[in-house]
Design an enzyme around this catalytic site. Structure first.
Site, PDB file in Angstrom:
ATOM      1  N   ASP A  53       0.871  -1.176   0.000  1.00  0.00           N
ATOM      2  CA  ASP A  53       0.000   0.000   0.000  1.00  0.00           C
ATOM      3  C   ASP A  53       0.914   1.233   0.000  1.00  0.00           C
ATOM      4  O   ASP A  53       2.126   1.128   0.202  1.00  0.00           O
ATOM      5  CB  ASP A  53      -0.947  -0.012   1.217  1.00  0.00           C
ATOM      6  CG  ASP A  53      -2.150   0.910   0.998  1.00  0.00           C
ATOM      7  OD1 ASP A  53      -2.114   1.750   0.080  1.00  0.00           O
ATOM      8  OD2 ASP A  53      -3.145   0.798   1.755  1.00  0.00           O
TER       9      ASP A  53
HETATM   10  C1  BGC Z   1      -5.049   3.268   0.121  1.00  0.00           C
HETATM   11  C2  BGC Z   1      -5.174   2.265  -1.001  1.00  0.00           C
HETATM   12  C3  BGC Z   1      -5.098   2.979  -2.319  1.00  0.00           C
HETATM   13  C4  BGC Z   1      -3.803   3.763  -2.398  1.00  0.00           C
HETATM   14  C5  BGC Z   1      -3.643   4.540  -3.678  1.00  0.00           C
HETATM   15  C6  BGC Z   1      -3.807   4.136  -0.045  1.00  0.00           C
HETATM   16  O1  BGC Z   1      -3.777   5.151   0.899  1.00  0.00           O
HETATM   17  O2  BGC Z   1      -5.008   2.617   1.362  1.00  0.00           O
HETATM   18  O3  BGC Z   1      -6.365   1.555  -0.884  1.00  0.00           O
HETATM   19  O4  BGC Z   1      -5.208   2.068  -3.368  1.00  0.00           O
HETATM   20  O5  BGC Z   1      -3.758   4.692  -1.333  1.00  0.00           O
HETATM   21  O6  BGC Z   1      -4.536   5.575  -3.734  1.00  0.00           O
END
Ligand code: BGC
Length: 744
Positions: A275
């Protein structure tokens, strides 16, 4: 003396030697991957393992802020010398999260806002979710991206989790099967998916630090189970490792989770991306099996290089991840040079939104009120939510859609008339105005029915932290429901409450007041039309709850270990005190497997609405079921008949009550489900539900084994988890105990 001609000859030779040297560099797609890896420099390898959010161009050239043409949230870096193109990834679970505007371009690139995850799960319709997946995948492809960052399928452990709207269910079988259908649909378009967040991202508070402390049994049976189903059935190209820790280790740096379990035990072949984390210990992440560090910073490339040079990270680990990355790149549309027209069929997709939203709406209560009778024309449309209707939650799970049909527009489109005096009041105020009793009395006289919309939103990065006024309705909202009901009932008219919410709210204290309650979630851009379809009877609701609606928040076992008291967290890392505080720095999942209906049904605790519940405008009868077994596969068959007066669809839920063995087991657990086609009155459909012998086992943490007990297994066919309409049973004569190596 060198003549001009000789000079030209030398130059030409030099150029052709350079070209042929370049031609000899193995190119991705032309040479075997092993040769490509051999040809790569360590710098190139390290760069391939780190996202390029802040980088454009080949490694070694200047790092520049990404010039991202379509606004995607993440990128991998191109390495032209080897024939590796860059790839782009975009959020998220309710459709592509891409800005409609692009620099220097007057054209608008809108994406479709689909219903939120919890609503897709409420359809219990895997075919429909597959179609939605196809539409989402098509937009991902058309708009120049390679991977859609979803589906999101963390378990609804507690109703206050801020991202529950993106997630599907409290039950791993429902979550896993719906996710598998979404993955298959999206990937059928030639783009990848990234089921997330692996694993146990069940709270947002201090999410980049929180240590989820979970027993092996709860992990295996609940938190990992949905991912196991989704990954084995859906074969996603990528998986996103969560921000949080699991039993003391960051999931992104957890060798047991990402390699021993995911690859060695489950046989996963795609890549793991992290993530969107600020740089952590890159060498540990690479070693554990995080193939792609996102969002990606140059310092992470350097950390990998340093770790290899100092012997702290092995070349085998680097090469293993590079191989996974190259296999991923080879699949992408960017590599395959698929041309993108930037013109998805948005009209066709909005029709799917309307249909899926209508199928995910759950009718919670209906005292002879819905569908509207022919006499209903003039509607008293109350509640701020009717006017500021919510189509989706906030954060990375949002979508920048072209339009949102709110309740007013939906009802007007369906030919109803809205009492103008009320609209004028809502248009003047932002919050929920107190409606005077006299006014309500007058409107009761002037209209045929009242519709009150109650809205709740939530999003990424924080949990819903207030019980009064958020999980519970505000005093103003409760008064509105009570006073409207009194005024309308006094003149023999009905009241409908529409719940336009991102997550569960308390219902027990006010549900007796209105005549009907319709749970419409956040239904995407066509929401108002879909709700009008159901209110007016054009569509018969067939959604069922993918989670329990408890009587009180504190009845929910996880509430003892959830950060529901507002504690101001300064940033993602919190203070030292935050980090040492229970439910902030760490969370004990003391309730183990006793999540949702597993707890309430087993302990016979009353709830407001049980898991799997949902009413219809018609009635269904179930025939006596049969069960057969072939190899390890059980097939249960039941015939469902529409015994009412209007057409409708029915969800059949198959629960198993296992015999008592050495472990405490839930009174019954969902093992399979199916949805009928649209059945006309008196029409029947034979529904076949399948499950495997291994699906019946429980996890014994004393021996780290999946254990199937011998004895009688009851097969329950329910219209909800407690409304069991038919039963049959079978015996398991020879059980098993299958030991697994990994302890997490
Ligand atoms: C989120 C993810 C997301 C990523 C990109 C993160 O903060 O937890 O679910 O895909 O950001 O936006």
């Amino acid at each position: 003396m060198i003549t001009k001609q000789k000079m030209m000859g030398i130059l030409l030779l030099a150029v052709s030697l350079t070209v042929s040297a370049q031609n000899k560099v193995p190119q991705l797609g032309k040479a075997p991957i092993s040769k490509v890896i051999k040809a790569m420099t360590l710098e190139e390898k390290a760069q391939l393992l780190v996202g390029g959010w802040r980088i454009i161009g080949d490694y070694g050239k200047t790092f520049k802020e990404r010039e991202n043409p379509n606004g995607a949230v993440g990128a991998t870096v191109p390495i032209a010398r080897i024939g590796i193109p860059g790839t782009l990834v975009t959020d998220g679970p309710a459709g592509c999260r891409l800005p409609a505007e692009r620099k220097g371009d007057s054209k608008k690139y809108y994406c479709t806002g689909f219903p939120i995850g919890s609503m897709l799960a409420s359809t219990w319709n895997t075919d429909l979710v597959n179609r939605i997946g196809k539409a989402m995948g098509n937009e991902t492809l058309e708009y120049g991206c390679d991977v859609l960052l979803g589906p999101a399928l963390n378990i609804h452990r507690n109703p206050l989790c801020g991202r529950n709207f993106e997630y599907y269910s409290e039950d791993p079988v429902l979550a896993g099967k719906i996710a598998a259908s979404a993955i298959k649909g999206i990937q059928s378009q030639g783009v990848g998916t990234s089921p997330k967040h692996f694993v146990a991202n069940n709270q947002e508070t201090l999410r980049t630090l929180n240590d989820a402390r979970i027993s092996q049994r709860a992990l295996r049976e609940i938190y990992l189970k949905g991912f196991e189903i989704a990954i084995k059935e859906g074969q996603p190209w990528t998986i996103m490792a969560s921000y949080n820790k699991l039993n003391g280790l960051f999931t992104q740096a957890h060798y047991g989770l990402l390699t021993s379990l995911l690859r060695d035990e489950w046989g996963y072949k795609g890549i793991v991306m992290t993530d969107w984390t600020n740089p952590r210990d890159s060498k540990q992440q690479v070693h554990a099996g995080s193939d792609l560090l996102m969002y990606g910073m140059p310092i992470q490339v350097q950390q990998i290089l340093d770790a290899v040079h100092s012997g702290q990270l092995s070349m085998q680990d680097v090469d293993r991840n590079v191989k996974n990355m190259l296999e991923y790149v080879e699949k992408t549309p960017s590599f395959r040079q698929i041309s993108r027209a930037n013109a998805p069929d948005l009209n066709a997709h909005s029709k799917i939104v309307r249909q899926s939203a209508a199928e995910g709406i759950v009718l919670l209560k209906n005292d002879n009120t819905l569908p509207f009778s022919k006499k209903v024309n003039e509607i008293a449309l109350l509640g701020q939510g009717s006017h500021n209707f919510l189509a989706v939650g906030w954060g990375s799970g949002t979508v920048y859609m072209k339009y949102i049909i709110n309740m007013e527009q939906g009802l007007l489109n369906a030919g109803y008339h809205i009492l103008p005096a009320i609209n004028d009041i809502y248009k003047k105020v932002d919050g929920e105005p107190e409606m005077k009793k006299d006014a309500l009395k007058q409107w009761a006289g002037e209209s045929d029915i009242a519709v009150i919309t109650i809205s709740r939103n939530s999003g990424e990065g924080s949990d819903r932290q207030n019980i009064p006024g958020d999980y519970e309705l505000t005093g103003t909202e409760k008064n509105l429901i009570a006073n409207t009901s009194r005024a309308f009932h006094a003149v023999g008219k009905k009241v409908v409450v529409v719940l336009n919410i991102s997550g569960v709210v308390e219902t027990a204290s006010w549900k007796n007041d209105p005549d009907a309650i319709l749970l419409v979630w956040e239904p995407g851009q066509e929401g108002g039309n879909a709700v009008a379809d159901v209110l007016g009877g054009k569509i018969n609701p067939s959604g069922k709850l993918p989670m329990t609606f408890a009587l009180n928040y504190m009845d929910i076992p996880s509430s003892k270990n959830f950060p529901y008291i507002d504690r101001h967290i300064k940033d993602d890392w919190g203070t030292a005190e935050d980090r040492a505080t229970k439910n902030y720095g760490y969370t004990d999942y003391e309730e183990g497997i006793w999540i949702g209906y597993r707890y309430f049904n087993t302990n016979k605790k009353p709830v407001s609405y049980p898991f799997g519940y949902g009413l219809s405008y018609t009635t269904f009868g179930y025939s006596a079921p049969t069960i057969s077994k072939s190899g390890d596969v059980y097939k249960a068959t039941v015939t469902v008949k529409n015994t009412g007066n209007v057409s409708g669809k029915e969800v059949v839920e198959l629960y198993i009550a296992a015999p008592k063995g050495t472990m405490d087991k839930p009174s019954s657990e969902l093992k399979a489900f199916a949805k009928t086609k649209l059945l006309q009155p008196s029409q029947s459909e034979k529904v076949v539900l399948q499950f495997n012998m291994s699906d019946l086992a429980s996890f014994d943490e004393k021996t780290n084994s999946w254990v199937l007990d011998c004895g009688k297994y009851e097969v329950l066919f329910g219209a909800s988890s407690i409304d069991i309409l038919q039963k049959t049973s079978f015996y398991v004569k020879k059980g098993f105990a299958k030991r697994v190596k990994t302890v997490l």
